[in-house]
Write an enzyme that holds these catalytic residues in place. Structure first.
Site, PDB file in Angstrom:
ATOM      1  N   GLY A 369     -26.031 -56.753  29.582  1.00  0.00           N
ATOM      2  CA  GLY A 369     -26.858 -57.796  30.187  1.00  0.00           C
ATOM      3  C   GLY A 369     -27.803 -58.374  29.160  1.00  0.00           C
ATOM      4  O   GLY A 369     -27.916 -57.874  28.026  1.00  0.00           O
ATOM      5  N   PRO A 370     -28.509 -59.424  29.518  1.00  0.00           N
ATOM      6  CA  PRO A 370     -29.448 -60.060  28.577  1.00  0.00           C
ATOM      7  C   PRO A 370     -30.576 -59.105  28.193  1.00  0.00           C
ATOM      8  O   PRO A 370     -30.838 -58.107  28.882  1.00  0.00           O
ATOM      9  CB  PRO A 370     -29.982 -61.262  29.370  1.00  0.00           C
ATOM     10  N   SER A 371     -31.265 -59.426  27.123  1.00  0.00           N
ATOM     11  CA  SER A 371     -32.442 -58.646  26.722  1.00  0.00           C
ATOM     12  C   SER A 371     -33.487 -58.694  27.838  1.00  0.00           C
ATOM     13  O   SER A 371     -33.697 -59.737  28.457  1.00  0.00           O
ATOM     14  CB  SER A 371     -33.045 -59.208  25.433  1.00  0.00           C
ATOM     15  N   GLY A 374     -33.491 -54.433  31.625  1.00  0.00           N
ATOM     16  CA  GLY A 374     -33.844 -53.095  32.107  1.00  0.00           C
ATOM     17  C   GLY A 374     -32.859 -52.012  31.712  1.00  0.00           C
ATOM     18  O   GLY A 374     -32.935 -50.885  32.215  1.00  0.00           O
ATOM     19  N   LYS A 375     -31.968 -52.319  30.759  1.00  0.00           N
ATOM     20  CA  LYS A 375     -30.921 -51.362  30.382  1.00  0.00           C
ATOM     21  C   LYS A 375     -31.511 -50.094  29.744  1.00  0.00           C
ATOM     22  O   LYS A 375     -31.201 -48.967  30.168  1.00  0.00           O
ATOM     23  CB  LYS A 375     -29.942 -52.029  29.400  1.00  0.00           C
ATOM     24  N   GLU A 498     -27.771 -48.817  22.332  1.00  0.00           N
ATOM     25  CA  GLU A 498     -27.361 -49.695  21.224  1.00  0.00           C
ATOM     26  C   GLU A 498     -26.926 -48.888  19.997  1.00  0.00           C
ATOM     27  O   GLU A 498     -27.489 -49.036  18.907  1.00  0.00           O
ATOM     28  CB  GLU A 498     -28.508 -50.634  20.833  1.00  0.00           C
TER      29      GLU A 498
END
Length: 575
Positions: A369-371, A374-375, A498
């Site tokens: 998902g985008p920055s 909440g990942k 990441e």
């Protein structure tokens, strides 16, 4: 403004408890030294009166010499024990503070500046030394000397005692008035030192960025501004302490001159002898010197208590709770998010809202998902760095809040997005998770992440230094070393944030192969911006603005999720 109660001498007791045996010995030696010191004027009077009356004085002189030598020896032993105890007090306080600091909730580190915490461990604990050496015992021994000298002076001549006491009382009252203001000034000075340390720590930790941005002058100005604030706070203390000295000196000189005038008149009238006057003058010095030391000790004590106040502000912060008693139950899923909502204390809105999905055993789940979606926050909730605001996170069927943190984290291998590397050697970094790992095991995990070459760059091998924060390694090498450290522990659940963000294409492929190998018998949750690294994941969870917007495999999501399709298109995974 801190809510920590004001500290007092009673607050020092936990720090002094381990040294109570030595402190008792120091107290006895101090008492013995005071008694022998107070005997000197009496022996001096006997010598002078004996000379005046032509009596034998050899035995008295010999006894006086023995007393002087005994006082020197006793004071030397006492001072050594006192200094050793003071160093022990500093060590005890640093141990206590360090153990507390490293077990604070993660949220506390988010709110506090590292430099200020370092200042409390370094500068503030050092100031406690003065509490013992110049503060506590100088006050106690000084009190013994003052009482003893005062009693002796009254017995020798009450008139002279009242004469000297009147001058001393005035000066001491002024000195005490100023000394009472030292403690708040000391607390303010230590706070400024903490801010200065924070500014220096910030500048040094980002030295390359600052240099590349031509921002040296601005950062120097920031540090110098903090240093000037610390300077001004220190000057305020110096001004207060400087006022104490002249008041004491004026009191001593006035009392001494008055004593000589009145005493001389009483000797001339035959009321007292010359020997008694000399003895009285010596007792006056024995009274005045401890009073001066006591005033100095009082200011040191206030400074030390100011430092202790800052330490207690940290020590009263509750530690990360570890009250769970449950054991992993072996539930239907390795990790379950059930209606999870979480927001940081300082944030106006939740970071994640009503997140629900499961991670089956032995599978790989990717969070994309985008920055700011909440990942990374979800991984930190699994680790229980923070507790959910609503809903629950379950590991092996048990709410993580019901599990002891050490038991929970023993099942998890977590690699942060920044991939921190500790200053030290390769060996020390790898053994952070497995202290008894063999060289063969460490070389094996280095090989798995394509890092074998860094152990062969220097003759030191695994003992090669990596530099402060891993500065002697490339960004990709730091990330792979952090992953190797986690793989060495071989936990059943891997949380990778990441893992390939700093890798080139070649090393990304090598690391993916290593992760594939180690993940065969493990559950994995991977946060990824590069979709190429997770297209073969068993499950991909798509997050946007803190909510789950789609769950499925790569091919499915391309069909049903516009956001995922957009991400894939931008990364050239689809035409």
């Amino acid at each position: 403004m801190s809510d920590t109660p004001r500290v007092s001498l009673r607050s020092l007791l936990p720090y002094l408890r381990d040294h109570r045996g030595t402190l008792v010995v120091v107290g006895v030696l101090s008492l013995l030294g005071s008694v022998t010191t107070l005997a000197q004027p009496l022996l001096t009077r006997r010598v002078l009166d004996g000379l005046q009356a032509a009596h034998p004085i050899a035995r008295t002189v010999a006894l006086l010499i023995v007393v002087l030598a005994a006082v020197a020896l006793v004071n030397a032993v006492r001072d050594y024990l006192l200094q050793r105890t003071a160093e022990g007090l500093v060590l005890t306080s640093r141990r206590r503070l360090t153990r507390h600091l490293l077990r604070l909730p993660i949220a506390e580190y988010d709110q506090r500046r590292t430099g200020d915490l370092l200042s409390r461990v370094g500068a503030d604990t050092t100031l406690l030394r003065a509490v013992v050496t110049s503060g506590l015992f100088e006050t106690v021994t000084g009190a013994v000397m003052v009482v003893g000298a005062g009693v002796a002076m009254i017995l020798l001549d009450p008139i002279l005692f009242l004469t000297a006491g009147a001058g001393l009382a005035l000066g001491l009252s002024i000195a005490v008035l100023f000394s009472r203001r030292v403690r708040p000034a000391s607390e303010a000075a230590q706070a400024r030192i903490g801010e200065m340390t924070s500014a220096v720590e910030r500048a040094l930790s980002a030295a390359r960025t600052i240099r590349a941005s031509n921002a040296e002058d601005r950062e120097i100005a920031t540090v110098e501004g903090s240093a000037e604030e610390a300077y001004r706070a220190g000057v305020r203390i110096a001004r207060l302490q400087a006022l104490v000295g002249p008041a004491s000196t004026a009191a001593i000189q006035g009392a001494f001159l008055l004593l000589l005038g009145v005493g001389g008149a009483r000797v001339a009238s035959g009321t007292i002898t010359v020997g008694e006057l000399i003895a009285f003058v010596l007792y006056l010095f024995f009274l005045v010197m401890p009073l001066g030391q006591a005033l100095h000790a009082y200011t040191q004590l206030q400074t030390g208590l100011g430092a202790l106040q800052r330490m207690e502000e940290i020590l009263t912060v509750p530690l990360e709770a570890d009250a769970g008693t449950s054991a992993p139950a072996g539930g239907p899923a390795a990790v379950t998010f059930d209606g999870v909502t979480f927001g940081y204390a300082a944030a106006p809105a939740p970071v994640v809202s009503d997140v629900t999905f499961t991670v089956p055993y032995g599978t790989r789940t990717a969070l994309v998902g985008p920055s700011g979606a909440g990942k990374s926050t979800l991984l930190q909730l699994v680790e229980r760095f923070y507790d959910v605001t609503a809903g629950s996170v379950r590991v092996a069927g048990v709410d993580v809040r019901d599990l002891p943190r050490h038991a929970l984290r023993a099942q998890l291998g977590y690699v942060e997005q920044e991939a921190p590397v500790l200053a030290g050697t390769l060996r020390e970094n790898l053994r952070l998770t497995v202290p008894d790992a063999t060289d063969a095991q460490m070389l094996s995990v280095l090989d798995a992440v394509n890092l074998t070459d860094i152990a062969g760059r220097t003759p030191q091998g695994l003992d090669a230094q990596v530099g402060e924060g891993g500065v002697l390694l490339s960004g990709g090498e730091r990330q792979r070393l952090a992953i190797a450290r986690t793989l060495l522990a071989a936990p059943p659940i891997l949380l990778l944030d990441e893992p390939t963000s700093n890798l080139d294409a070649r090393n990304e492929v090598a690391l993916r192969e290593a992760i594939d190998t180690v993940a065969r018998d493990r559950t994995m949750i991977v946060v990824a911006h590069r979709l190429s690294t997770v297209v073969d994941a068993d499950q991909i969870v798509v997050l946007e603005a803190g909510r789950v917007v789609a769950v499925g495999r790569h091919e499915e999501l391309l069909e049903v999720s516009p956001l995922y399709r957009e991400l894939a298109t931008n990364q050239l995974l689809v035409a």
